[in-house]
Motif scaffolding. Sequence first.
Motif, short mmCIF file in Angstrom:
data_model
loop_
_atom_site.label_atom_id
_atom_site.label_comp_id
_atom_site.label_asym_id
_atom_site.label_seq_id
_atom_site.Cartn_x
_atom_site.Cartn_y
_atom_site.Cartn_z
N VAL A 185 7.07 -50.78 15.79
CA VAL A 185 7.41 -52.14 16.20
C VAL A 185 8.88 -52.39 15.88
O VAL A 185 9.29 -52.33 14.73
N LEU A 223 7.94 -53.05 21.10
CA LEU A 223 7.65 -51.72 20.59
C LEU A 223 8.75 -50.72 20.96
O LEU A 223 9.49 -50.93 21.93
N THR A 239 1.66 -44.76 19.53
CA THR A 239 2.30 -46.02 19.13
C THR A 239 1.40 -47.19 19.45
O THR A 239 1.18 -48.09 18.62
N VAL A 268 -0.42 -49.80 16.69
CA VAL A 268 -0.16 -51.24 16.69
C VAL A 268 -1.44 -52.02 16.96
O VAL A 268 -1.75 -53.01 16.28
#
Length: 778
Positions: A506, A567, A574, A578
Amino acid sequence: MSINSAINKIEIGIFRHRAFVLALFVITTFVLLYQATHLKLDAAFTKNIPLNHQYMQTYLKHQKDFGGANNVLISVCDVDGDIFNEPFFNALKGVHDQLFFIPGVDRIQVKSLYSPSTRFVEVVEDGFSGGPVIPASFKPSDEKGMAVVKANIEKAGIVGRIVADDYSCAMVTATLMEIDPNTGEPLDTLKIAEQLENDIRVKYESDKVSVHVIGFAKMVGDVANGAKNVVTFFAIAIAITAVMVFFFCRSISLTLLTIVCSLVAVIWQMGMLASLGFGIDPMSILVPFLVFAIGVSHAVQMINSVVKQVESGISCKQGAQNSFRALLIPGGVALLSDTIGFITLLSIDIGIIRELAITASLGVAMIILTNLVLLPVLISYMKLEGAKQPEASAKKKSNSSDVWHMMAKFATRGPATIILAIVAGLYAFGLYHAQNMKIGELHAGAPALHEDSRYNQDTFLITDRYAISVDYMSVIVETQPDACTSFETLEVIDRFQWHLQNVEGVQSAASLAAVSKIVNAGYNEGNPKWRVIPRNQQTLVQSIANVPTTSGLLNRDCSVMPVILFLEDHKAETINRVVNRVKEVAEELNTDQLTFKLASGPVGVMAATNEAVEAAQLPMMLYVYGAVILLCLVSFKSVRATISVVLPLYIVSTLAQGLMTALDIGLTVSTLPVIALGVGIGVDYGIYILSTMSLRLREGDSVKKAYLTALQERGNAVLLTGITLAIGVSTWFFSALKFQVDMGILLTFMFLVNMLAAIIVLPAIAAYLWPEKKAAKK
């Protein structure tokens, strides 16, 4: 009525009235060819997302207030790296105005330096002062005015968002609607892409200014342009196929019939799509190519059978009838397996995959008619004098006979044990790597396009020059009306934002709570110690009073306040990291009055799509294999025969998943259907081989002898089919579309390896399932 009796009646009905049957095919072909001329490319954003997924329900519920994920981002850049000059601002205003007036653009959501909502606020002696960043009186030729704009940009805090970090570019953004306001029809995404290219990029790009455009509409437009190369690949595939079929049958007329009948299947498929009101999506434009390839593979089986009949001294008409009778069941079962394999894709709740399933199923269903009925009828009119060439044929048979006798040893216990041991090792290796297969995209940029494509280069430029990422996700905070004036509510949102800002991947986050802290500090001479959410309600109201709904941080009655997470990329790992953290923190902070809900924004859509693909993977494979197993049981009436066909398919599917891991190819909307396609088409080889073996085994032949007979009857055709299909899709390696390259790699692997499994692994399994001493009893 027995199956054989029914087949005989069908055969008599068709060949006694073959002129009528042929006329019916000709009329139907011309009608559907006319219908096919009305088929259009059809792309829509909503077709690419799982609309019934809970994330997308949240997305659609709040789309009107916060815009959707179907955005357009246009970065206008000065080639010398400094935007403060007249040519640049003239170009920027032109881009803003042109985008504003494109039908289908949500004008409220158009944002740039020229938007009235792009404002600055500053602390002065009397309190706060502010206004639009670009005043109404601004003229690009006025140096003083330019200095004022530069100062306003810095005061507005929009550097890194609307203006590049290094002042080399400025951004114009907009959200697209689903419906064209002028026509009332669904928005023509490809038309939007054309307007973005011709009316904006081409019009305003110059030697002083460059224009960079990204967004779903532009990406689909670039995919559609790249998909036009499919016509070239189609032509190459037809040429390769024609050459290989000719060398197989040594007959120009049979080669032409093979090509014509397979093309008729494609014409019927496209005509049926147009008749049913469907278009063809750029992402599924490869399906007609596959239909042609499948058609050729089954046509080769028919030609192989007829040629062998004619070479034995039977007339061409009788040979066509005998071949029709012999291949109707195995060919029909194989094509039904293909069709059902495609139909299982309907279980996946994503519009583009369902359209692909319908398109492919229609095409394969047409092949049942064109290649199992039309082809033998056409052949029955021919005279194959050139088909029988005694000297060449005898030499060819002698050479192939040696090969077949050698391969027949695969169906004996000794070699079979070695084969199965090697296959077991390969399966274990493939299964190990398949466990690490990732769900979702594994590379930066638009996954459908190559990294060096103009679209992805534009994406990388925007990502590099702006502080915010184009990969963002909005977590929707649903609460009570006027909740933004509650300290307790904003404090919970602030805690949530803090947790997520500290998650790897992030870059940054934005929310109304964060803005209120910044404004509160401004009211207190910018002192950092006042950068907190005011506890006093009047002070809190004052700190958020000037935040407009167009900021995307709150709705009209302040009952919904998104937390926007920017992001680093949209790679699968990823997104998963998140999303999992959002769920953990949301579970901890949710109350009866306040809930955190996933998700909106481009990455929110990707997260929903990844979860839909992951959820669909196992059921889809169960449906595909269930259908294949059922059809094999009905066709062969033997559990052993079914195992012999299905087990090699399963092993190859596992190896294909291991290959995806090794080549860094994720399981996505593009690659998920390939597994089903590979199984559906791969089963054909085994069915054709085992259909002959089963007959010989029932008559008491040993497994080795039965397999040798199958090779002599079908071996050449199976080898030719596998190689032809593989060579045809291998041309996709050179495509301008990355997803087509990935599909080409996987399909080439599955076509070739399924063929090898059918002629190597299937007889080895049969050697154990039909022991020599029991062969006569079956």
